[in-house]
Enzyme design. Structure first.
Site, PDB file in Angstrom:
ATOM      1  N   ARG A 153      25.207  -0.012  52.232  1.00  0.00           N
ATOM      2  CA  ARG A 153      23.932   0.277  51.560  1.00  0.00           C
ATOM      3  C   ARG A 153      23.118   1.239  52.421  1.00  0.00           C
ATOM      4  NH1 ARG A 153      20.141  -2.942  52.561  1.00  0.00           N
ATOM      5  NH2 ARG A 153      21.166  -4.889  52.025  1.00  0.00           N
TER       6      ARG A 153
ATOM      7  N   TYR B 277      10.856  14.711  31.257  1.00  0.00           N
ATOM      8  CA  TYR B 277      12.051  13.992  30.795  1.00  0.00           C
ATOM      9  C   TYR B 277      11.637  12.595  30.313  1.00  0.00           C
ATOM     10  CZ  TYR B 277      16.516  11.580  30.964  1.00  0.00           C
ATOM     11  OH  TYR B 277      17.618  10.830  30.642  1.00  0.00           O
TER      12      TYR B 277
ATOM     13  N   ASP C  28      11.708  18.324  39.670  1.00  0.00           N
ATOM     14  CA  ASP C  28      12.976  17.884  39.088  1.00  0.00           C
ATOM     15  C   ASP C  28      13.760  19.152  38.755  1.00  0.00           C
ATOM     16  OD1 ASP C  28      15.048  17.123  37.356  1.00  0.00           O
ATOM     17  OD2 ASP C  28      13.924  15.420  36.555  1.00  0.00           O
TER      18      ASP C  28
ATOM     19  N   LYS D   1      24.274  15.700  35.527  1.00  0.00           N
ATOM     20  CA  LYS D   1      24.319  16.916  34.706  1.00  0.00           C
ATOM     21  C   LYS D   1      25.130  18.009  35.432  1.00  0.00           C
ATOM     22  CE  LYS D   1      21.605  14.216  32.443  1.00  0.00           C
ATOM     23  NZ  LYS D   1      20.154  14.273  32.485  1.00  0.00           N
TER      24      LYS D   1
END
Ligand SMILES: *Cc1c(COP(=O)(O)O)cnc(C)c1O
Length: 392
Positions: free
Chosen positions: A45, A97, A169, A194
């Site tokens: 982690r 978004y 972004d 994406k």
């Protein structure tokens, strides 16, 4: 160094074995020599060698200080919001978004964070919205689905002046066409789902920070909240990045041709693509983007949902699906799919009409994609002869 060389050169050869492909360290923990004495990795982690290769690579591509990989784009966005405290304010692009809107408004507002949505294509709107509580400016450029472009340099100046963090972004542009830190942004987020991964085969998010202070804070949040990207998906993203430059270049070349074809198509009203001189923000896009991306939106002279719906159902190469940025072309009807939860009035205000169609132009041959759109439009016109007579 040119972009494609930079990309391939920023992926190291495995120092342990010489493996040219980054090894997938599919492990949760690392055996220590003595308590607290280890090779820089203690628990996956906190740190994992495969993830670290990806994190270092994205930091280099964005000219940042450090990179962080998360389980999704939204987990990456979530980590940035956690820099804030109750009482702080965010100024965010109004065309944000949908998932970020949901997170800001329906999760973080109840923890006392206030969000002020403005049209950031006019930089003055951002400057005017600043208060002494503003701690974060959040822009996307280009936006989804009408590809609005904000002037990152000017907004960065406003942010700097008031000591506010500017986060961009950069999902739609990708680091290959736009590097917001070079324009003064403090943090970049990506939905690596994406273009960065690029093959529609995973969900991932990235954060890039520009200073050691921000890196330390995001590192702390990443480990404390734990929404990390696993080793295998990290490896897939690395594999995608190897061809990012080539893909983005070709996506943009194809999209430009298709956008120009759509301009000529009688049934089409508006074509939204930053590479078209007719696009509202074409000049700003030209000043900060190397390529104009692979997403195009267009609407119809007859604003009819049924007609648009038949077009997106009638394409054969453009597959009807949400998401974007993959090698295979996709199309969608935002009013029924990605933007269904947005009230019609607000939707219309940002250009998302009932007939707006979004294309994610893939890497098939542009001529074949144009032929595919043509046949779908023709078939839909024929099937709706009563409505479409005006365009005959
Ligand atoms: C898809 C997307 C996100 C969310 O990313 P996920 O990987 O789906 O969580 C955030 N911002 C933009 C611009 C996106 O397109």
């Amino acid at each position: 160094m040119k972009e494609q060389t930079l990309i391939l050169n920023s992926l190291p050869i495995d120092p342990l074995t010489g493996s040219i492909s980054t090894p997938i360290y599919q492990t949760s923990t690392f055996v220590q020599d003595a308590p607290g004495v280890h090779k820089g990795f203690d628990y996956s982690r906190s740190n994992n060698p495969t993830r670290k290769v990806l994190e270092d690579c994205i930091a280099k591509l964005e000219n940042g200080h450090a990179g962080f990989a998360f389980a999704s784009g939204l987990a990456a966005i979530d980590a940035v919001i956690k820099l804030l405290e109750a009482g702080d304010e965010i100024i965010a692009v109004d065309d944000i978004y949908g998932g970020a809107f949901r997170l800001f408004t329906h999760v973080y507002q109840k923890f006392g964070i206030k969000i002020n949505y403005v049209d950031s294509t006019n930089s003055q709107n951002v400057a005017d919205a600043v208060t002494d509580k503003t701690k974060l400016i959040w822009i996307e450029s280009p936006t989804n689905p009408t590809l609005k472009v904000s002037d990152i340099r000017t907004i960065a100046k406003t942010a700097r002046q008031h000591n506010i963090i500017l986060c961009v972004d950069n999902t739609f542009a990708s680091p290959v066409s736009q590097k917001p830190i070079d324009f003064g942004a403090d943090i970049i987020v990506h939905s690596a789902t994406k273009y960065i991964a690029g093959h529609s085969d995973l969900i991932a998010g990235l954060v890039v920070t520009s200073t050691p202070e921000l890196s330390e804070k995001i590192k702390f949040i990443q480990n404390a909240s734990g929404a990390i990207l696993g080793p295998f998906d990290s490896w897939l993203v690395i594999r995608g990045i190897e061809t990012l430059n080539l893909r983005v270049k070709q996506h943009a070349e194809n999209a430009q041709k298709i956008a120009e074809y759509l301009l000529e198509e009688k049934l089409v009203k508006n074509v939204y693509y930053p590479g078209l001189p007719s696009h509202h923000n074409h000049e700003i896009a030209k000043s900060q983007q190397k390529y104009f991306g692979g997403v195009i939106a267009f609407d119809l002279v007859i604003d009819d949902k049924e007609l648009a719906s038949q077009i997106v159902s009638g394409t054969k190469l453009f597959k009807l699906a949400e998401s974007l940025g993959g090698v295979k072309s996709l199309c969608c009807l935002p009013c029924e799919m990605t933007h269904k939860s947005i009230p019609a009035e607000k939707r219309y205000g940002s250009g998302v009409t009932d007939s707006l169609i979004r294309l994610s132009v893939g890497l098939e041959d542009a001529d074949d994609l144009i032929a595919d759109l043509k046949q779908a439009i023709e078939a839909a016109v024929k099937a709706n002869a009563d409505k479409t007579a005006v365009t005959a």
